[in-house]
Write an enzyme that holds these catalytic residues in place. Sequence first.
Site, PDB file in Angstrom:
ATOM      1  N   GLY A   1       0.670  -1.279  -0.169  1.00  0.00           N
ATOM      2  CA  GLY A   1       0.110  -0.035   0.171  1.00  0.00           C
ATOM      3  C   GLY A   1       0.674   1.200   0.046  1.00  0.00           C
ATOM      4  O   GLY A   1       0.375   2.214   0.623  1.00  0.00           O
ATOM      5  N   SER A   2       2.133   1.112  -0.502  1.00  0.00           N
ATOM      6  CA  SER A   2       2.797   2.451  -0.659  1.00  0.00           C
ATOM      7  C   SER A   2       2.736   3.495  -1.552  1.00  0.00           C
ATOM      8  O   SER A   2       3.107   4.561  -1.430  1.00  0.00           O
ATOM      9  CB  SER A   2       4.279   1.783  -0.880  1.00  0.00           C
TER      10      SER A   2
ATOM     11  N   GLY B   1       3.353   1.696  -6.967  1.00  0.00           N
ATOM     12  CA  GLY B   1       3.171   0.687  -7.732  1.00  0.00           C
ATOM     13  C   GLY B   1       3.657  -0.683  -7.494  1.00  0.00           C
ATOM     14  O   GLY B   1       4.317  -1.672  -8.280  1.00  0.00           O
TER      15      GLY B   1
ATOM     16  N   GLU C   1      -2.500  -8.722 -13.194  1.00  0.00           N
ATOM     17  CA  GLU C   1      -2.859  -8.035 -12.305  1.00  0.00           C
ATOM     18  C   GLU C   1      -4.041  -7.307 -12.299  1.00  0.00           C
ATOM     19  O   GLU C   1      -4.814  -7.418 -11.532  1.00  0.00           O
ATOM     20  CB  GLU C   1      -1.534  -6.892 -11.954  1.00  0.00           C
TER      21      GLU C   1
ATOM     22  N   ASP D   1       2.562   1.502 -14.373  1.00  0.00           N
ATOM     23  CA  ASP D   1       3.070   0.585 -13.573  1.00  0.00           C
ATOM     24  C   ASP D   1       3.970  -0.388 -14.082  1.00  0.00           C
ATOM     25  O   ASP D   1       5.279  -0.544 -13.600  1.00  0.00           O
ATOM     26  CB  ASP D   1       2.420   0.145 -12.231  1.00  0.00           C
TER      27      ASP D   1
END
Length: 455
Positions: free
Chosen positions: A223-224, A227, A261, A273
Amino acid sequence: MNQLARTQTVYLNQTILDAVECIETGDLQIVFVVNEQWRLEGVLTNGDLRRYLLQGGATNVPVTECMNTAYRSVKVGASREEMLKIFDLSYNAIPVVDGSGCLVDVVTPARLAANQEVPVLARARAPVRMSFSGGGSDLTYYFVENPAAVLSCTVGLYSHATLIPRTDNVIRIFSEDLGTRESYESLDDLMDHADKGLLATIVSVIQPNYGLDLYMRSDFPVGSGLGGSSAVATAVIAAFNELRRDRWSTYEVAELAFQAERLCFGIAGGWQDQYASAFGGFNLIEFKEGRNLVHPIRLEDSICNELEECLVLCDTRISHDSGKLHVQQREEMSSKGEQSLLLTESVSLCRRMHHHLIRGELHDFGRCLHDGWMLKKQFSQAVSDGVLDQIYECALNAGALGGKLLGAGGGGFFLFFVQPQHRQAVTEKVRALGCRTTDFRFESSGVTSWRTKIQ
């Protein structure tokens, strides 16, 4: 002992004549003298015998009369390099002995075979991206009808994948970041699981024809906003790619990461990303209905170094779900009818920042970060909140020229442009609000993979 060694040996009690006959009938111009336990005691070459006989030596005496005890031998397991150096000193045969000195083999240049193939594992690491502008325009529903571009770079924080092929069909997946372990009896078993995680979903897209153990870890928190899930997908695909004969191109790696993804696992978001993580470095990425294009940016070292010194990466320590934010932003923007206007302005800002960057106009670049953040906050109410706004205002009041929240918003990392003389003041202010600053270096390479022997 191999057959060649047996045919080229005589015992201590055998005669010179026996040694002559051994050389004449053997493939080498040398015999090895051993005791009853096959311990190597000496060697006797054709040249040694000729010199001995020319000096009037008898042939019915033991070989010990003329054998050479100052011979060269190697231990079992000796390196190729060691033996090549002995051969290069004009030796045409090397005896190989075990720990007790017993003869077990004879090696010649022609019989020094290449090492047999051994099992290997594949490793890969993919950097995360730092997006400066254009985010949101990389969503398909926008760029199929409008020009779109994103300006980004990669930094030295990575997702690391290790892929170990198995001899059975079992698939085991370990995530150090999540502390999870998944196990499937076969690929079919994995494909039948509807609740599999991202890593298993990636494997289902690759569909390997062998069992495997997959290990995953990352240098950054979940959750930074960097990406991270795309870096994970890119690293795993690159590890599989390392073991292929017909390797996928960098574009294909990025596309497979997007497929796994976004489409198969269902994390909502854009395309930037995966391309950023796969290609690495500074890039202007253009998105079109027909084909996406990555344009590498060559920066002068002085520009790159100065920008690195002026950027502060600030972890708000507030995790977020980028997928849910993308869905919410899209719904809000569509309902307001502002989608095209806001994203078109974002792309225009991206172009301006690209020009400022390549010309080294970094103060203007930093101010554009602020403009981008003000624009991004209009995308959705979920982009920021009171806590995030307070962090941003404190950074600006302490001397930052501009900044933005990386990723979709709602948490993760802030990126601030700060002149060096204000850096300490900014870091102290954001740390006082519970944030944590993270040192980083730009990464010029994209996803990297290699293989190594399984020890």
